[in-house]
Design an enzyme around this catalytic site. Structure first.
Site, PDB file in Angstrom:
ATOM      1  N   SER A  79      58.664  33.861  10.831  1.00 24.99           N
ATOM      2  CA  SER A  79      60.069  33.685  11.224  1.00 24.99           C
ATOM      3  C   SER A  79      60.367  32.226  11.470  1.00 24.99           C
ATOM      4  O   SER A  79      59.466  31.386  11.483  1.00 24.99           O
ATOM      5  CB  SER A  79      60.351  34.445  12.536  1.00 24.99           C
ATOM      6  OG  SER A  79      60.018  35.802  12.406  1.00 24.99           O
ATOM      7  N   ASP A 119      49.239  34.221  20.447  1.00 28.80           N
ATOM      8  CA  ASP A 119      48.868  34.200  19.021  1.00 28.80           C
ATOM      9  C   ASP A 119      47.604  33.373  18.806  1.00 28.80           C
ATOM     10  O   ASP A 119      46.727  33.745  18.026  1.00 28.80           O
ATOM     11  CB  ASP A 119      50.025  33.629  18.186  1.00 28.80           C
ATOM     12  CG  ASP A 119      51.259  34.501  18.285  1.00 28.80           C
ATOM     13  OD1 ASP A 119      51.111  35.732  18.374  1.00 28.80           O
ATOM     14  OD2 ASP A 119      52.379  33.950  18.280  1.00 28.80           O
ATOM     15  N   GLY A 175      52.880  36.798  13.206  1.00 33.93           N
ATOM     16  CA  GLY A 175      51.922  36.838  12.098  1.00 33.93           C
ATOM     17  C   GLY A 175      51.606  35.437  11.595  1.00 33.93           C
ATOM     18  O   GLY A 175      50.434  35.046  11.495  1.00 33.93           O
TER      19      GLY A 175
END
Ligand code: RIB
Length: 294
Positions: free
Chosen positions: A11, A242, A41
């Site tokens: 994104s 993350d 991701g």
């Protein structure tokens, strides 16, 4: 070199910094506005690549300007993007982030990330088959996570499920995942507020609860352990989770023991918060290893 496949979102992060977080119906004046690549991701893919893994991202972007920047950024970080396709007529995913009062709040609009369907993932079957470990998060359709869990079980591939953002997950998906890494809030949604120690004992060496500054809690089959995090001056905590997940996956794929994996992942995450942006502070391998001597 270990191989990692990340099936997940990419994104553009639209980040506002403000001295005050507005309440409903209120308008406040902010300090700055910046756009930087993000998405759980893509963040995990970039973090793993900086730590020395060979990483392939399986995802979708919009056919827009943001999509071009996201792809370019993944390539610049050494992530393979053959399976990151622009979706015609769709906007790239965006994350609307407010940094205020020492923490972030985020609204994610999935956009093209919703096109990461089970059929789309099937196109990357060879990549998944050839990976040492697969990473997935929850900014993509639920059925895709379920499909991937089934696939990884069939292929006997390790699957790390980072259940963020939180939603309920079936027991079958939990069983099929090798590792699950909720934070405290996600744990409460997944396990409906049950006692942490009781649940941890049911999932030895599988469930790792990240507790921010307190570290990571898990059950090693004999006892409950908390591997502490490292104290640093935080500039921006976006992307710390993350970085933790990517570093943990890299260390697991390299065959390290869980305590060592968690120390490595905590180090990496602590370095990541010292700079602005989800990916801005993600460390290289050398930076993490060097930090053990400082
Ligand atoms: O985990 C951090 C990420 O969550 C941000 O980069 C943002 O894209 C949101 O999805």
């Amino acid at each position: 070199m270990i191989k990692i496949a990340v099936v997940g979102s990419s994104s553009m992060d639209l980040v506002v910094t403000s001295p005050k977080r507005p309440i409903a119906g209120e308008t406040v004046l902010g300090d700055s506005f910046v756009t930087v690549p993000g998405g759980k991701g893509a963040n995990q893919a970039v973090a793993a690549a900086r730590l020395g893994a060979e990483v392939t991202m399986v995802g979708c972007v919009g056919d827009d300007f943001y999509g071009e920047i996201i792809l370019e950024n993944l390539k610049n970080n050494g992530v393979f993007t053959n399976f990151v396709e622009p979706v015609a007529g769709e906007a790239s995913g965006t994350a609307h982030i407010t940094l205020s009062e020492g923490d972030n709040s985020i609204i994610v609009v999935k956009g093209a990330n919703d096109s990461i369907t089970p059929d789309y993932v099937k196109k990357a079957m060879k990549i998944i088959e050839g990976s040492d470990i697969v990473l997935v998060q929850q900014e993509i359709p639920e059925e895709t996570v379920e499909f991937l869990a089934e696939l990884c079980e069939k292929l006997q591939k390790k699957l790390l499920l980072n259940p963020a953002p939180a939603r309920e997950i079936s027991e079958l998906v939990i069983q099929r995942s090798s590792f699950i890494t909720p934070n405290e809030h996600e744990f409460d949604i997944l396990f409906k507020g049950r006692d942490r120690s009781e649940v941890l004992a049911e999932y030895p060496n599988k469930l790792f609860i990240t507790e921010g500054k307190d570290g990571v809690r898990y059950f090693n089959g004999e006892q409950e352990r908390v591997v502490p995090s490292f104290v640093v001056e935080a500039v921006d905590t976006t992307g710390a989770g993350d970085t933790f997940n990517a570093a943990f996956a890299v260390a697991v794929a390299e065959g390290k023991g869980f305590e060592e994996c968690l120390l490595f992942a905590n180090r990496a995450a602590s370095i990541s918060v010292t700079k602005f942006g989800a990916q801005g502070g993600m460390p290289t391998r050398e930076e993490v290893e060097g930090s053990f001597n400082s």
